[in-house]
Design an enzyme around this catalytic site. Sequence first.
Site, PDB file in Angstrom:
ATOM      1  N   LYS A  38       0.836  -1.200   0.000  1.00  0.00           N
ATOM      2  CA  LYS A  38       0.000   0.000   0.000  1.00  0.00           C
ATOM      3  C   LYS A  38       0.883   1.267   0.000  1.00  0.00           C
ATOM      4  O   LYS A  38       2.101   1.177  -0.096  1.00  0.00           O
ATOM      5  CB  LYS A  38      -0.961  -0.035   1.184  1.00  0.00           C
TER       6      LYS A  38
HETATM    7  C1  LIG Z   1      -5.638  -4.011   0.671  1.00  0.00           C
HETATM    8  C2  LIG Z   1      -7.107  -3.788   0.703  1.00  0.00           C
HETATM    9  C3  LIG Z   1      -7.888  -4.133   1.808  1.00  0.00           C
HETATM   10  C4  LIG Z   1      -7.372  -4.935   2.956  1.00  0.00           C
HETATM   11  O1  LIG Z   1      -6.316  -4.349   3.606  1.00  0.00           O
HETATM   12  P1  LIG Z   1      -5.537  -5.243   4.720  1.00  0.00           P
HETATM   13  O2  LIG Z   1      -4.760  -4.216   5.482  1.00  0.00           O
HETATM   14  O3  LIG Z   1      -4.670  -6.178   3.953  1.00  0.00           O
HETATM   15  O4  LIG Z   1      -6.554  -5.925   5.533  1.00  0.00           O
HETATM   16  C5  LIG Z   1      -9.223  -3.773   1.828  1.00  0.00           C
HETATM   17  N1  LIG Z   1      -9.778  -3.144   0.785  1.00  0.00           N
HETATM   18  C6  LIG Z   1      -9.073  -2.810  -0.309  1.00  0.00           C
HETATM   19  C7  LIG Z   1      -9.763  -2.080  -1.421  1.00  0.00           C
HETATM   20  C8  LIG Z   1      -7.720  -3.151  -0.400  1.00  0.00           C
HETATM   21  O5  LIG Z   1      -7.033  -2.866  -1.504  1.00  0.00           O
END
Ligand SMILES: *Cc1c(COP(=O)(O)O)cnc(C)c1O
Length: 399
Positions: free
Chosen positions: A190
Site C-alpha cells: 500500500k
Molecule cells: C488491501 C485492501 C484491503 C485490505 O487491507 P488489509 O490491510 O490487507 O486488511 C481492503 N480493501 C481494499 C480495497 C484493499 O485494496
Amino acid sequence: MSGTPSQRNIPFSRPEIGQAEIDEVIAVLRSGWLTTGPKAREFEASFADLLGGGVITAAVNSATAGLHLALEALGIGPGDEVIVPVYTFTATAAVVCYLGATPVFVDIEEDSLNLDPGLLERAITPRTKAIIPVHFAGFACRMDEIIAIARKNNLFVVEDAAHALPTRYKGRLVGSLDSDAAVFSFYANKTMTTGEGGMIATRNPDIAKRCKIMRLHGIDQAAFERYYERYRTQEKPPWFYQVVAPGFKYNMTDLAAAIGIHQLKKINDFRSAREAIAQRYMAAFADLPLILPKTCDGPDCQHAWHLYAVRLDGERTSLPRDRFIDLLRADGIGSSVHFIPMFLHPFWRETFSLKTEDFPVADKAFQGVVSLPLFSAMKEDEIEAVIATVRKVCGEHGK
Ligand SMILES: *Cc1c(COP(=O)(O)O)cnc(C)c1O
C-alpha cells in the site's frame, strides 16, 4: 545499466523502508515492550494530526480488522444489508459477512472505477444500514453524492480507504470527510506500510471507543495503560481489567507502529514520487490503445496514486489482457490485476447469486485492466523500461 530483458525484474510494487524505520524497530525490540504501547499511541497521534479536523484514530493489525470493527461499532448485524462496490478486494464485503449481515453489490463508474452513486438508490431496501465506498487506486469517490444519499436514507458510510492515503476530495483529506469512519491499510504494497496494519479514523467518539475496546478482547483499557499509567497513579491495581464484550484480537504491535511512524512522515514525498511517475506514464502512453486512469481536474483533488491501472481498449487493440501481462512478464516487468470482480469469485457468485450481466461496467473494466509498476522507490531505468515495454507491446498489437 538496466541489463538484458531476461535479467530485469521490476516488481509491481516494492516498499521503501529507510534507516529510521529500521532503527526504530530495533529500539522497540530492545525496549522490552513489543506489543501495543507507546509507539502505537505515537503513530495514532501523528496520524490524527495529519488528518486534522478533530479526527480520532485507532491503530489495528489490518484494514480488514478496521472495517470489521467500524461496522461492529455501528451496530451492523444479522438481517442488515450493506452496500459495497462489486469491483473491490474481497475484504470489503467479507467484513459484512463476519457480522452476519448481507453485502449488496453495485456496479461502478466507467471513468474512475469507483462505486456509481447513481446506482445507490435502487440498491437501498428497508434493511440497508450502511454503504462502503472504496476509493479505487487512490482517487476519491463522489463522496458528496454518496453522503447525501446516505443521510436521506438514514444510512452509515464507512470508507474503505485502503488505497487513499493521502487522497484529497474537495480539498479535504480522505479520513477527515463527513462519513462515519474511514479505514486505511498498511499492507506491504500500500502507499505506506507497517508490514501488516491498518488505521480507523472517525470523528465520532463512541465509534472510536467501541473500536478500541473490541480490537483488544473487549477489555476496557489497554494493557499498557493498566500496567504503566494506573500503576503510577495507584488508582487501581495493575492486574485489574474488565471485559465488556467478546472482543477480537486486532491491536497493532509497537513493532509495526515503529515502522508506521517513519513511513507516515514520508507519505507526501512518497505520493509526489508516484505522481511524477504516473504523469510520465500518462504522457508516454497517450497515443496507445489504452484507457488511462482518471486524474484530478483541479487543485482541490489529490490522487494518492496507489495504483496505476490502465485498461486495454478493445475498440483499438485485439491484445487480450492476459497476453499483455505475459508479454510484460517476458520483459521482466511485474503487474497485477485490480480487481477480479466479486461476481467472478465462486463464494460471492454462488452465495449471493451474482450475475455478470448485472455489472456491465465492472465486467468490461476487468477484461482490460492491468496495474503497472508504481512505487516511490522506482528507479529511473525501471520507469524507462516499463514505458519502453508497454509502448513496444501495445505498438505491435494495434488494430
Ligand atoms: C488491501 C485492501 C484491503 C485490505 O487491507 P488489509 O490491510 O490487507 O486488511 C481492503 N480493501 C481494499 C480495497 C484493499 O485494496
